[in-house]
Write a protein that holds these residues in place. Structure first.
Motif, PDB file in Angstrom:
ATOM      1  N   ALA A   1      -0.688   8.555   6.317  1.00 12.58           N
ATOM      2  CA  ALA A   1      -0.566   8.286   7.854  1.00 12.58           C
ATOM      3  C   ALA A   1      -2.204   7.839   8.121  1.00 12.58           C
ATOM      4  O   ALA A   1      -2.181   6.970   8.753  1.00 12.58           O
ATOM      5  N   ALA A   2      -3.205   8.545   7.731  1.00 17.31           N
ATOM      6  CA  ALA A   2      -4.410   8.046   7.974  1.00 17.31           C
ATOM      7  C   ALA A   2      -4.832   6.721   7.378  1.00 17.31           C
ATOM      8  O   ALA A   2      -5.291   6.065   7.914  1.00 17.31           O
ATOM      9  N   GLU A   3      -4.264   6.700   6.211  1.00 14.71           N
ATOM     10  CA  GLU A   3      -4.549   5.193   5.341  1.00 14.71           C
ATOM     11  C   GLU A   3      -3.895   4.300   6.220  1.00 14.71           C
ATOM     12  O   GLU A   3      -4.586   3.117   6.455  1.00 14.71           O
ATOM     13  N   TYR A   4      -2.655   4.350   6.772  1.00 18.75           N
ATOM     14  CA  TYR A   4      -2.104   3.251   7.601  1.00 18.75           C
ATOM     15  C   TYR A   4      -2.836   2.976   8.799  1.00 18.75           C
ATOM     16  O   TYR A   4      -3.323   2.062   9.162  1.00 18.75           O
ATOM     17  N   VAL A   5      -3.133   4.169   9.665  1.00 17.42           N
ATOM     18  CA  VAL A   5      -3.617   3.921  10.821  1.00 17.42           C
ATOM     19  C   VAL A   5      -5.370   3.326  10.814  1.00 17.42           C
ATOM     20  O   VAL A   5      -5.690   2.471  11.412  1.00 17.42           O
ATOM     21  N   ARG A   6      -6.145   3.885   9.735  1.00 19.14           N
ATOM     22  CA  ARG A   6      -7.173   3.213   9.614  1.00 19.14           C
ATOM     23  C   ARG A   6      -7.393   1.799   9.196  1.00 19.14           C
ATOM     24  O   ARG A   6      -8.061   1.043   9.680  1.00 19.14           O
ATOM     25  N   GLY A   7      -6.053   1.439   8.505  1.00 18.97           N
ATOM     26  CA  GLY A   7      -5.962   0.275   8.001  1.00 18.97           C
ATOM     27  C   GLY A   7      -5.694  -0.795   9.119  1.00 18.97           C
ATOM     28  O   GLY A   7      -6.185  -2.002   9.087  1.00 18.97           O
ATOM     29  N   VAL A   8      -4.765  -0.311   9.903  1.00 17.97           N
ATOM     30  CA  VAL A   8      -4.406  -1.039  11.179  1.00 17.97           C
ATOM     31  C   VAL A   8      -5.896  -1.269  12.040  1.00 17.97           C
ATOM     32  O   VAL A   8      -6.057  -2.448  12.500  1.00 17.97           O
ATOM     33  N   ALA A   9      -6.480  -0.313  12.173  1.00 18.63           N
ATOM     34  CA  ALA A   9      -7.681  -0.279  12.938  1.00 18.63           C
ATOM     35  C   ALA A   9      -8.540  -1.378  12.485  1.00 18.63           C
ATOM     36  O   ALA A   9      -9.376  -2.210  13.230  1.00 18.63           O
TER      37      ALA A   9
END
Length: 88
Positions: free
Chosen positions: A73-81
């Motif tokens: 989840a953190a990887e996804y959110v940080r990647g989008v950001a």
């Protein structure tokens, strides 16, 4: 809807709980909470809009089943950001 909520509530928002949901197909509306990126929330719009809020705004992940789900989840959110130039 995200833009409208942030526009109306922005000054009152004190923390952000990054979640996601899927909508069931049954007769009765049912929402299942899922890991960010696996549901219907438009994280690109969400992160762009909340980026206009307080720079020290906490963004939290919660209600995930295990450490691996939190990592993904953190990887996804940080990647989008990162992809839209939003600093978390």
């Amino acid at each position: 809807f995200i833009k409208e909520c942030v526009a109306k509530l922005g000054p009152r928002i004190r923390s952000i709980h990054a979640k996601d949901v899927t909508l069931g197909d049954g007769f009765i509306t049912h929402l299942d909470e899922v890991r960010p990126g696996l549901g219907a929330l438009d994280y690109y719009t969400f992160l762009r809009e909340v980026d206009h809020l307080d720079d020290d705004m906490p963004v939290m992940l919660e209600h995930l089943p295990d450490e691996e789900a939190y990592r993904l989840a953190a990887e996804y959110v940080r990647g989008v950001a990162r992809s839209i130039g939003v600093s978390l």
